[in-house]
Design an enzyme around this catalytic site. Structure first.
Site, PDB file in Angstrom:
ATOM      1  N   ASP A  32       0.850  -1.192   0.000  1.00  0.00           N
ATOM      2  CA  ASP A  32       0.000   0.000   0.000  1.00  0.00           C
ATOM      3  C   ASP A  32       0.885   1.241   0.000  1.00  0.00           C
ATOM      4  O   ASP A  32       1.863   1.315   0.740  1.00  0.00           O
ATOM      5  CB  ASP A  32      -0.925   0.008   1.214  1.00  0.00           C
ATOM      6  CG  ASP A  32      -2.091   0.968   1.051  1.00  0.00           C
ATOM      7  OD1 ASP A  32      -1.843   2.185   1.013  1.00  0.00           O
ATOM      8  OD2 ASP A  32      -3.241   0.501   0.959  1.00  0.00           O
ATOM      9  N   GLU A  83      -7.091   5.027  -6.992  1.00  0.00           N
ATOM     10  CA  GLU A  83      -7.762   6.267  -6.624  1.00  0.00           C
ATOM     11  C   GLU A  83      -9.229   6.059  -6.956  1.00  0.00           C
ATOM     12  O   GLU A  83      -9.564   5.606  -8.051  1.00  0.00           O
ATOM     13  CB  GLU A  83      -7.194   7.443  -7.417  1.00  0.00           C
ATOM     14  CG  GLU A  83      -5.739   7.765  -7.115  1.00  0.00           C
ATOM     15  CD  GLU A  83      -5.583   8.477  -5.778  1.00  0.00           C
ATOM     16  OE1 GLU A  83      -6.593   8.931  -5.222  1.00  0.00           O
ATOM     17  OE2 GLU A  83      -4.440   8.572  -5.298  1.00  0.00           O
ATOM     18  N   THR A 133     -15.296  -1.504 -10.591  1.00  0.00           N
ATOM     19  CA  THR A 133     -16.474  -0.776 -10.136  1.00  0.00           C
ATOM     20  C   THR A 133     -17.617  -0.837 -11.129  1.00  0.00           C
ATOM     21  O   THR A 133     -17.385  -1.013 -12.341  1.00  0.00           O
ATOM     22  CB  THR A 133     -16.102   0.705  -9.898  1.00  0.00           C
ATOM     23  OG1 THR A 133     -17.270   1.473  -9.621  1.00  0.00           O
ATOM     24  CG2 THR A 133     -15.436   1.317 -11.127  1.00  0.00           C
ATOM     25  N   ASP A 134     -18.835  -0.639 -10.633  1.00  0.00           N
ATOM     26  CA  ASP A 134     -19.992  -0.563 -11.520  1.00  0.00           C
ATOM     27  C   ASP A 134     -19.983   0.702 -12.366  1.00  0.00           C
ATOM     28  O   ASP A 134     -20.669   0.790 -13.391  1.00  0.00           O
ATOM     29  CB  ASP A 134     -21.303  -0.639 -10.717  1.00  0.00           C
ATOM     30  CG  ASP A 134     -21.433   0.425  -9.643  1.00  0.00           C
ATOM     31  OD1 ASP A 134     -20.518   1.263  -9.488  1.00  0.00           O
ATOM     32  OD2 ASP A 134     -22.464   0.411  -8.932  1.00  0.00           O
ATOM     33  N   GLU A 135     -19.198   1.701 -11.983  1.00  0.00           N
ATOM     34  CA  GLU A 135     -19.236   2.991 -12.671  1.00  0.00           C
ATOM     35  C   GLU A 135     -18.687   2.930 -14.092  1.00  0.00           C
ATOM     36  O   GLU A 135     -18.929   3.851 -14.891  1.00  0.00           O
ATOM     37  CB  GLU A 135     -18.507   4.052 -11.857  1.00  0.00           C
ATOM     38  CG  GLU A 135     -19.173   4.322 -10.516  1.00  0.00           C
ATOM     39  CD  GLU A 135     -18.651   5.558  -9.813  1.00  0.00           C
ATOM     40  OE1 GLU A 135     -18.331   6.539 -10.511  1.00  0.00           O
ATOM     41  OE2 GLU A 135     -18.563   5.534  -8.577  1.00  0.00           O
ATOM     42  N   TYR A 159     -12.578   9.277 -13.002  1.00  0.00           N
ATOM     43  CA  TYR A 159     -12.406   8.069 -12.193  1.00  0.00           C
ATOM     44  C   TYR A 159     -12.870   6.833 -12.954  1.00  0.00           C
ATOM     45  O   TYR A 159     -12.116   5.862 -13.113  1.00  0.00           O
ATOM     46  CB  TYR A 159     -13.170   8.193 -10.878  1.00  0.00           C
ATOM     47  CG  TYR A 159     -13.407   6.857 -10.207  1.00  0.00           C
ATOM     48  CD1 TYR A 159     -12.334   6.040  -9.850  1.00  0.00           C
ATOM     49  CD2 TYR A 159     -14.701   6.381  -9.967  1.00  0.00           C
ATOM     50  CE1 TYR A 159     -12.541   4.796  -9.254  1.00  0.00           C
ATOM     51  CE2 TYR A 159     -14.908   5.156  -9.369  1.00  0.00           C
ATOM     52  CZ  TYR A 159     -13.827   4.358  -9.021  1.00  0.00           C
ATOM     53  OH  TYR A 159     -14.040   3.132  -8.440  1.00  0.00           O
ATOM     54  N   LYS A 163     -10.746   3.542 -14.434  1.00  0.00           N
ATOM     55  CA  LYS A 163     -11.004   2.151 -14.054  1.00  0.00           C
ATOM     56  C   LYS A 163     -11.360   1.309 -15.274  1.00  0.00           C
ATOM     57  O   LYS A 163     -10.966   0.134 -15.373  1.00  0.00           O
ATOM     58  CB  LYS A 163     -12.119   2.086 -13.011  1.00  0.00           C
ATOM     59  CG  LYS A 163     -11.714   2.568 -11.634  1.00  0.00           C
ATOM     60  CD  LYS A 163     -10.592   1.726 -11.012  1.00  0.00           C
ATOM     61  CE  LYS A 163     -11.078   0.337 -10.618  1.00  0.00           C
ATOM     62  NZ  LYS A 163     -10.001  -0.441  -9.919  1.00  0.00           N
ATOM     63  N   ASN A 188     -21.728   0.336  -4.808  1.00  0.00           N
ATOM     64  CA  ASN A 188     -21.237   1.214  -3.737  1.00  0.00           C
ATOM     65  C   ASN A 188     -21.071   0.458  -2.423  1.00  0.00           C
ATOM     66  O   ASN A 188     -22.038  -0.068  -1.884  1.00  0.00           O
ATOM     67  CB  ASN A 188     -22.204   2.382  -3.531  1.00  0.00           C
ATOM     68  CG  ASN A 188     -21.983   3.502  -4.519  1.00  0.00           C
ATOM     69  OD1 ASN A 188     -21.608   3.270  -5.667  1.00  0.00           O
ATOM     70  ND2 ASN A 188     -22.208   4.728  -4.083  1.00  0.00           N
TER      71      ASN A 188
END
Length: 358
Positions: A32, A83, A133-135, A159, A163, A188
């Site tokens: 990390d 991020e 992510t779903d985005e 963002y 991704k 989320n």
């Protein structure tokens, strides 16, 4: 044997590491960068646990990656490091390209070389699990069916675009090099250790400190909410039994508008930590100017994961939210430690001066 986790001091990553070591004795190598959202305090209970090795470093450092892979010889890599906040991506998109795209490329290259140089046993059993992510799918209208794994990508923020790019890189390493990858898309998340830039911990923190509870626009943007411990269980399931080269949606089957989420939080807080003078925390809600390019609705169809691997979430929205509020009330020192300095400056920049809506 061991596993390697990137971003394992962040919100979802630290929950995954904690749950993994609570259920297994298999060691974890945790890489990390420890930026603002990566917090050693998330892993305080593991400070003397020999099964956990925390390495501060960047996934964009090829030499570090090569040395860690060679030293620890992990049987899999679970890639959380990213991020992840849309608001920050609007202010500083370059950081998202550097970490999510370039960083993922360097990680894939290091893992590919490690995997190709390994023996038959490593090659056969190795997995690269990419957490997305779903985005990446874009925005849905209110009557459209939930996103499925075969839907096309239509990212609408720096963002989600970063991704989506990382997803494509991961896919290409499977089809070009045969690297045994699996990608997951989650809705989320919420729960313990979430940095208070995201909606739920931000609202809890602001409510308890007497600040405005900011809602973008009309507050009727819809999201599917997934308790983080359910997400971690799904990832363990995919890692154990998921098919190489496949993508799996991980959703909570809990579509709620942002105003519903905030009102629910206010009701729970009213019950668990009543405000002074008999008022409700809901009186602190304020609608503010919407952010640019705000997607209206996300929703995931997680039936593939349930039908093929037998996973489904344990927590309902109500039980997960109650557990989340109780955790933040019981860990106020953790919140105090992460909501000082740069956090306060960011909140001031992000929310102060926003035009209040009637």
């Amino acid at each position: 044997m061991s596993i390697m986790v990137t971003g394992g001091a962040g919100f979802i990553g630290s929950n995954f590491v904690l749950d993994w070591l609570a259920l297994s004795n298999e060691p974890v190598i945790n890489l990390d960068k420890l930026t603002y959202a990566g917090n050693r305090g998330n892993l305080a209970t593991l400070i003397h646990d020999p099964r956990h090795t925390l390495v501060q470093g960047d996934i964009g450092d090829p030499l570090l990656l090569a040395s860690l892979l060679e030293k620890f010889r992990p049987r899999c890599v679970i890639h959380f490091a990213a991020e992840s906040h849309v608001d920050r991506s609007i202010l500083h998109p370059g950081d998202f390209i550097q970490t999510n795209v370039v960083g993922t490329f360097h990680l894939l290259e290091a893992v590919r070389k490690y995997w190709m140089s390994g023996g038959d046993a490593l090659k056969a059993g190795f997995r690269f699990l990419h957490v997305s992510t779903d985005e990446v799918y874009g925005s849905l209208d209110n009557v459209a069916p939930a996103f499925r794994e075969t839907d096309r990508y239509e990212p609408n923020s720096p963002y989600s675009a970063s991704k989506a790019a990382s997803d494509h890189l991961v896919r290409s390493y499977f089809h070009t090099y045969g690297l045994p990858v699996i990608t997951t898309h989650c809705s989320n998340n919420y729960g313990p250790y979430q940095f208070p830039e995201k909606l739920i911990p931000l609202i809890i923190h602001n409510a308890l400190t007497g600040k405005t509870l900011p809602l973008y626009g009309d507050g009727r943007q819809v999201r599917d909410w997934l308790y983080v411990k359910d997400h971690c269980a799904a990832l363990r399931c995919v890692l154990a039994a998921g098919e190489v080269g496949q993508t799996y949606n991980i959703g909570g089957w809990n579509e709620k508008t942002n105003i519903e989420v905030v009102q629910t939080l206010c009701l729970i807080l009213d019950r668990l930590c009543p405000p002074a003078r008999g008022k409700s925390y809901a009186g602190q809600i304020a609608h503010i100017q919407d952010r640019p390019g705000h997607d209206r609705r996300y929703a995931l169809d997680a039936s593939k994961l349930e039908n093929r691997l037998g996973w489904k979430p344990v927590e309902t929205f109500e039980t997960g939210m109650d557990k989340t509020v109780r955790w933040y009330l019981e860990h106020r020192s953790w919140v105090e430690n992460v909501t000082s300095g740069s956090y306060l400056r960011w909140v001031e920049k992000q929310y102060q001066g926003k035009e209040a809506l009637p």
